[in-house]
Design an enzyme around this catalytic site. Sequence first.
Site, PDB file in Angstrom:
ATOM      1  N   HIS A   1      14.684  16.915 -27.038  1.00 34.34           N
ATOM      2  CA  HIS A   1      15.607  15.629 -26.390  1.00 34.34           C
ATOM      3  C   HIS A   1      15.072  15.098 -27.685  1.00 34.34           C
ATOM      4  CE1 HIS A   1      16.540  17.708 -23.135  1.00 34.34           C
ATOM      5  NE2 HIS A   1      15.073  17.026 -22.081  1.00 34.34           N
TER       6      HIS A   1
ATOM      7  N   ARG B   1       2.557 -11.357  13.951  1.00 35.76           N
ATOM      8  CA  ARG B   1       3.646 -10.424  13.627  1.00 35.76           C
ATOM      9  C   ARG B   1       2.604  -9.373  14.899  1.00 35.76           C
ATOM     10  NH1 ARG B   1       1.397  -5.526   9.887  1.00 35.76           N
ATOM     11  NH2 ARG B   1      -0.317  -5.966  11.968  1.00 35.76           N
TER      12      ARG B   1
ATOM     13  N   ARG C   1      -6.710  -6.978   2.463  1.00 40.54           N
ATOM     14  CA  ARG C   1      -7.297  -5.891   3.259  1.00 40.54           C
ATOM     15  C   ARG C   1      -7.166  -4.586   3.789  1.00 40.54           C
ATOM     16  NH1 ARG C   1      -5.236  -2.612   7.473  1.00 40.54           N
ATOM     17  NH2 ARG C   1      -2.767  -3.228   7.086  1.00 40.54           N
ATOM     18  N   GLU C   2      -5.876  -3.944   3.039  1.00 38.05           N
ATOM     19  CA  GLU C   2      -5.644  -2.526   2.911  1.00 38.05           C
ATOM     20  C   GLU C   2      -6.703  -2.152   2.095  1.00 38.05           C
ATOM     21  OE1 GLU C   2      -3.624  -0.309   5.004  1.00 38.05           O
ATOM     22  OE2 GLU C   2      -5.787   1.258   3.873  1.00 38.05           O
TER      23      GLU C   2
ATOM     24  N   HIS D   1       4.891  -0.247   6.998  1.00 39.89           N
ATOM     25  CA  HIS D   1       3.592  -0.360   6.488  1.00 39.89           C
ATOM     26  C   HIS D   1       3.062   1.611   6.519  1.00 39.89           C
ATOM     27  CE1 HIS D   1      -0.936  -0.437   5.372  1.00 39.89           C
ATOM     28  NE2 HIS D   1      -1.770   0.449   5.884  1.00 39.89           N
TER      29      HIS D   1
END
Lengths: 481, 481
Positions: free
Chosen positions: B346, B188, B60-61, B249
């Site tokens: 390191h 929702r 979707r997004e 979201h």
Amino acid sequence: MCPSIEETPANGAANGNGESYTAVETRVQPAPHHKSSPYQPVGDFLSNIGRFKIIESTLREGEQFANAYFDLEAKIKIAKALDEFGVDYIELTSPAASEQSRRDCEAICKLGLKAKILTHVRCNMEDAKIAVQTGVDGLDVVIGTSSYLREHSHGKDMTYIKNAALEASLPYTDKVIEYVKSQGKEIRFSSEDSFRSDLVDLLSLYSAVDKVGVNRVGIADTVGCASPRQVYDLVRTLRGVVSCDIETHFHNDSGCAIANAYCALEAGATHIDTSVLGIGERNGITPLGGLMARMIVADRDYVMGKYNIKKLKEIEELVAEMVEVNIPFNNYITGFCAFTHKAGIHAKAILNNPSTYEIISPADFGMSRYVHFASRLTGWNAIKSRADQLGYNMTDAQYKEVTAQIKIMADVKKITLDDTDAIISAYHHNLVNNENKPLLDGLSKEEQEKMKKAEEKLGGVKEKRQLDAEAAADAPATKKR
Amino acid sequence: MCPSIEETPANGAANGNGESYTAVETRVQPAPHHKSSPYQPVGDFLSNIGRFKIIESTLREGEQFANAYFDLEAKIKIAKALDEFGVDYIELTSPAASEQSRRDCEAICKLGLKAKILTHVRCNMEDAKIAVQTGVDGLDVVIGTSSYLREHSHGKDMTYIKNAALEASLPYTDKVIEYVKSQGKEIRFSSEDSFRSDLVDLLSLYSAVDKVGVNRVGIADTVGCASPRQVYDLVRTLRGVVSCDIETHFHNDSGCAIANAYCALEAGATHIDTSVLGIGERNGITPLGGLMARMIVADRDYVMGKYNIKKLKEIEELVAEMVEVNIPFNNYITGFCAFTHKAGIHAKAILNNPSTYEIISPADFGMSRYVHFASRLTGWNAIKSRADQLGYNMTDAQYKEVTAQIKIMADVKKITLDDTDAIISAYHHNLVNNENKPLLDGLSKEEQEKMKKAEEKLGGVKEKRQLDAEAAADAPATKKR
């Protein structure tokens, strides 16, 4: 001066050596009013959102990035670019690391940059002396991982730390600090892996070195485990314990390096470590560009007034080329899709006012907004909607043709929303005046040739336009308003 | 049922329709004890860090990402991969967007996946009916940007919103909600741009729809402006107003999408929207992989027990190929440098115990740790140090030779720390036993050939070794312990 736990200064007390520190002012003055954005946090006594400083560590942390091998020429290019950008400090690899590092450090000090030059050294007198002699403005002293914090601070030997380590080690630390200060240099004192260290140990150490007179203490999330509210709590607690400035260094392993920097500033930190594209150990630290994205949303005036953010893209491209990486597709501000909107989903709203869907203005960074017209979900309806907003009234066939022209143009060059508007306008002008002027000015010869070829491919467009125009005589091309 | 402002249920009250929601339990049960990591936040009544759910929105997004053109075959591949990964929900583009979207939606519902299928629709009856008929498990209803929040909520017409919009629109909203529920579907209800909306309006709306009986309300940072502490505050406030679940979201324009998701969970949110590689509008949303990186640090048991995270790399590669992007060099977990350490800085500490510098174990994700031996700062000293740790005692010349061999091998394939150990061990074995066994087992034919060529290029290594070995008779190759 050999502070022990009992001598920890009271919260907010000035340190005992008569010097005043930026942080003292930081804590007394309320945050300035932020007028540029309605999405500001509520004014906060502790917050340094509107007056942070950047310690740019591409030439130290960035040198530890897997692909980074900067020779002196590269280092000078990066340092000059960062200086033009306006970073407050440039941090270099320890001159004690190698003879070459020492020579590079000297050479960069001699450039006469506006940015202060720091180097990152272990807390011992030999390293400190080598560093001071290079001509740096300050030393970022880090207390070795193994010296006491890491090996001893995980609850194994609390008594040792508090009574022995502090008292035994601090006189030596004191010496280093006092030597550096006597040479007129700034000094920062930082632990490593601060978020996995014992809080009481940390505060005891920082309180002690603050009393000895360091300019800054440093909090480092060496492994990238800290979360924003942890950062806020630790920095806020520390803010009550030391009078000096607070520098913070966040790795990005768990995706919070930008957010943590922001929360640190909210809690009273004064300095943020960054690197270009975030390069550093593993997946790196707070990226310079990402921090700018965050801070311009919070205080645009401060960011625009202080940093030359139009240079961001150039600096990122310089460093990306040197370390042989691509700028990530989703990079903050400069990634190819950062200001790209896909018309079709919210086509109308985006075309109507793209900034409704943008919290950052691309123009601030010298960038452009792109509306992506190649989507199969959109096509000529988006263009029709845009033309309508611009006040042009054409037939559906004409909208389809100008859409085809825009798509051709998009193959030739990356077109901005302004380009799209210009094409629609020129197309409409040609229709009304029966002219044939170029749809977009300023194309290079190469682009013009590409354009020609693409138009030939499309074939017969002009003939078709003629026919359509005749057929659509009842819906003439007009300017509505 | 037509709630008005006056009927807003008291904080924490059960909604009036006799249904029980996950969130009710969420708020009553204290967070489980986190035993797997010492870097856990302190147990918190509100926190859902140890029981979040993922609403995966790549389909979707992600479809709104500039480069995304998923046909049905592509959508099915992605949906199946996400289902194997174990996401809780898969969200699809609205079936009302196009006839193709509707058919794709139906086809994915028929796959019989374990994940629940959601679709994202506008709050109107027509869209709701189309969506219900596709066979989805639930509808993610979004209240149109222009309908009242965006156009009216910026202080322009507060009275309109409170008295007219709520009362006039909610009966219609009620109808949609009741229709969807009557069809046995989850529902929702979300606003857009929640962080730039008036708080009172938001809470009024959410409170009203909670009372009508939605399963979740959604908070959306549509433009990516929210900061972690803002998110915490808003979600925590909302948690006191609604009884239902809370979905969040977050867009990533200002670099906080992962951190904001984390803070939302700390404040009592229950569901996080993600997409693969974060693809979506502009630079996207909370990435699935980045969220995993954050959550595994916070609650490894939950993440490992629930999600098949070894599939992450495969899913990212699948989607990256489909949308024609490179996986960013600094991507969480799967980026090429995520577990790469540059020996030399390191060196000893990293070689001694790489996990000291890692908060995430690469093995959890089916990945390997790399120690980068090509640095000019390191070379044979790092190998000497490693050989020393492994208990091998050789001459400097021998360390240099095995380092050269490791570098050759690194050109042939990407070598892990285990490979390096194996090469050192085999090299030492050959020295002691005067044998010539392969330095690394399991090379493909192609790799063996490359290896041969590289060795030939290096030239005369073996002869040199012989000479060195003779010269260094006083420092024989031995196993120390």
